[in-house]
Design a protein around this motif. Structure first.
Motif, short mmCIF file in Angstrom:
data_model
loop_
_atom_site.label_atom_id
_atom_site.label_comp_id
_atom_site.label_asym_id
_atom_site.label_seq_id
_atom_site.Cartn_x
_atom_site.Cartn_y
_atom_site.Cartn_z
N ALA A 1 0.86 -1.19 0.00
CA ALA A 1 0.00 0.00 0.00
C ALA A 1 0.90 1.23 0.00
O ALA A 1 2.05 1.19 0.45
CB ALA A 1 -0.91 0.01 1.23
N THR A 2 0.36 2.32 -0.53
CA THR A 2 1.09 3.58 -0.56
C THR A 2 0.21 4.70 -0.03
O THR A 2 -0.96 4.82 -0.42
CB THR A 2 1.53 3.94 -2.00
N ILE A 3 0.76 5.46 0.88
CA ILE A 3 0.13 6.71 1.30
C ILE A 3 1.20 7.78 1.13
O ILE A 3 2.13 7.86 1.93
CB ILE A 3 -0.34 6.66 2.77
N GLU A 4 1.07 8.55 0.08
CA GLU A 4 2.10 9.57 -0.17
C GLU A 4 2.01 10.66 0.89
O GLU A 4 0.93 11.15 1.22
CB GLU A 4 1.92 10.15 -1.58
N SER A 5 3.17 11.00 1.41
CA SER A 5 3.21 11.97 2.51
C SER A 5 3.14 13.42 2.00
O SER A 5 2.66 14.30 2.72
CB SER A 5 4.47 11.77 3.34
N LYS A 6 3.57 13.64 0.77
CA LYS A 6 3.62 15.02 0.26
C LYS A 6 2.29 15.75 0.31
O LYS A 6 2.22 16.91 0.72
CB LYS A 6 4.18 15.03 -1.17
N PRO A 7 1.17 15.12 -0.12
CA PRO A 7 -0.11 15.85 -0.11
C PRO A 7 -0.54 16.35 1.27
O PRO A 7 -1.35 17.27 1.36
CB PRO A 7 -1.10 14.81 -0.65
N PHE A 8 0.01 15.75 2.32
CA PHE A 8 -0.37 16.16 3.67
C PHE A 8 0.40 17.39 4.13
O PHE A 8 0.11 17.96 5.19
CB PHE A 8 -0.16 15.01 4.65
N GLY A 9 1.42 17.78 3.35
CA GLY A 9 2.20 18.96 3.72
C GLY A 9 2.83 18.82 5.08
O GLY A 9 3.48 17.82 5.39
N LYS A 10 2.61 19.82 5.92
CA LYS A 10 3.22 19.82 7.25
C LYS A 10 2.36 19.12 8.30
O LYS A 10 2.76 19.04 9.47
CB LYS A 10 3.50 21.26 7.70
N ASP A 11 1.20 18.62 7.88
CA ASP A 11 0.31 17.95 8.84
C ASP A 11 0.75 16.50 8.99
O ASP A 11 0.14 15.58 8.44
CB ASP A 11 -1.13 18.04 8.37
N ARG A 12 1.80 16.29 9.75
CA ARG A 12 2.39 14.96 9.89
C ARG A 12 1.42 13.99 10.55
O ARG A 12 1.36 12.82 10.19
CB ARG A 12 3.69 15.06 10.69
N GLU A 13 0.67 14.50 11.52
CA GLU A 13 -0.22 13.59 12.25
C GLU A 13 -1.36 13.10 11.36
O GLU A 13 -1.78 11.94 11.46
CB GLU A 13 -0.77 14.26 13.50
N ALA A 14 -1.86 13.95 10.46
CA ALA A 14 -2.92 13.51 9.54
C ALA A 14 -2.41 12.39 8.64
O ALA A 14 -3.12 11.41 8.38
CB ALA A 14 -3.41 14.68 8.71
#
Length: 218
Positions: A57-70
């Protein structure tokens, strides 16, 4: 005893992931790799995992920006959906928030290319060579909110050679990583590790001679 369900988190080629997958093929191994999760869609390790028949599975971190917890909540949801019991970080290039670490307290392990508590952080091989250490290595440890600071499960060492470069030293340490990470997961998944405050305890012994001397005088 039922095998513990393990997810591996990666960001790149997944060489330690491959070592864990290969070890878990053994009938007596106490863990099964049920998921490889990446924060980068084209991480090389994803194809390797798929070739081994493991779900990815992949959840790209870039779209979340600085919201690391989201980002981590999305990741946590996938882990829970796959009934994951233990998490192994294998070249996962994200700093984890205290929230996520708390969810997986005592159930998440990482491998670091140095003999902790020395050389926390990045560029470990360069720093070791600059300091002129004669023994270097790798550490598997439980993850805590402080980076590279959790209870140590297992360590492996190599002698530093006089002509070593960061690349040659890294290659030998990587060989050690591929040996100790599967063994450390075996201890954790098999219930052979006790966490006593900041220290891991086990009945397992060290290598037969319990000595690595560098340089050795012949």
């Amino acid at each position: 005893m039922a095998k513990r369900r393990v997810a591996i988190l990666i960001s790149g080629r997944g060489s330690n992931m491959t070592a864990l997958i290969e070890a878990a093929k053994a009938a007596d191994y106490p863990a099964e790799i049920v998921l490889v999760l990446s924060n980068i869609a084209d991480a090389g390790g994803l194809a390797k995992a798929q070739q081994s028949g493991i779900k990815t599975a992949t959840i790209e971190s870039k779209p979340f920006g600085k919201d690391r917890e989201a980002f981590e909540r999305a990741m946590h949801d996938i882990l829970v959906a796959h009934d994951v019991e233990l998490v192994c970080l294998a070249g996962f290039l994200r700093l984890l928030t205290p929230w996520f670490v708390k969810q997986w307290e005592g159930k998440m392990i990482n491998i670091h290319p140095a003999l902790l508590p020395s050389y926390r952080g990045l560029h470990t091989h360069e720093r070791a060579l600059t300091d002129g250490v004669k023994i270097h290595g790798a550490t598997v440890h439980f993850v805590v909110p402080e980076v590279d600071s959790g209870p140590i499960i297992m360590q492996g060492a190599v002698a530093v050679r006089g002509d070593d470069t960061p690349d040659t030293l890294a290659a030998r340490v990587l060989g050690v990583e591929h040996r100790i990470y599967p063994d450390a997961l075996r201890l954790v998944a098999g219930g052979k590790i006790r966490i006593d405050g900041p220290v891991c305890k086990t009945d397992a012994c060290g290598s037969p001679d319990d000595a690595l001397i560098s340089p050795e005088i012949i």
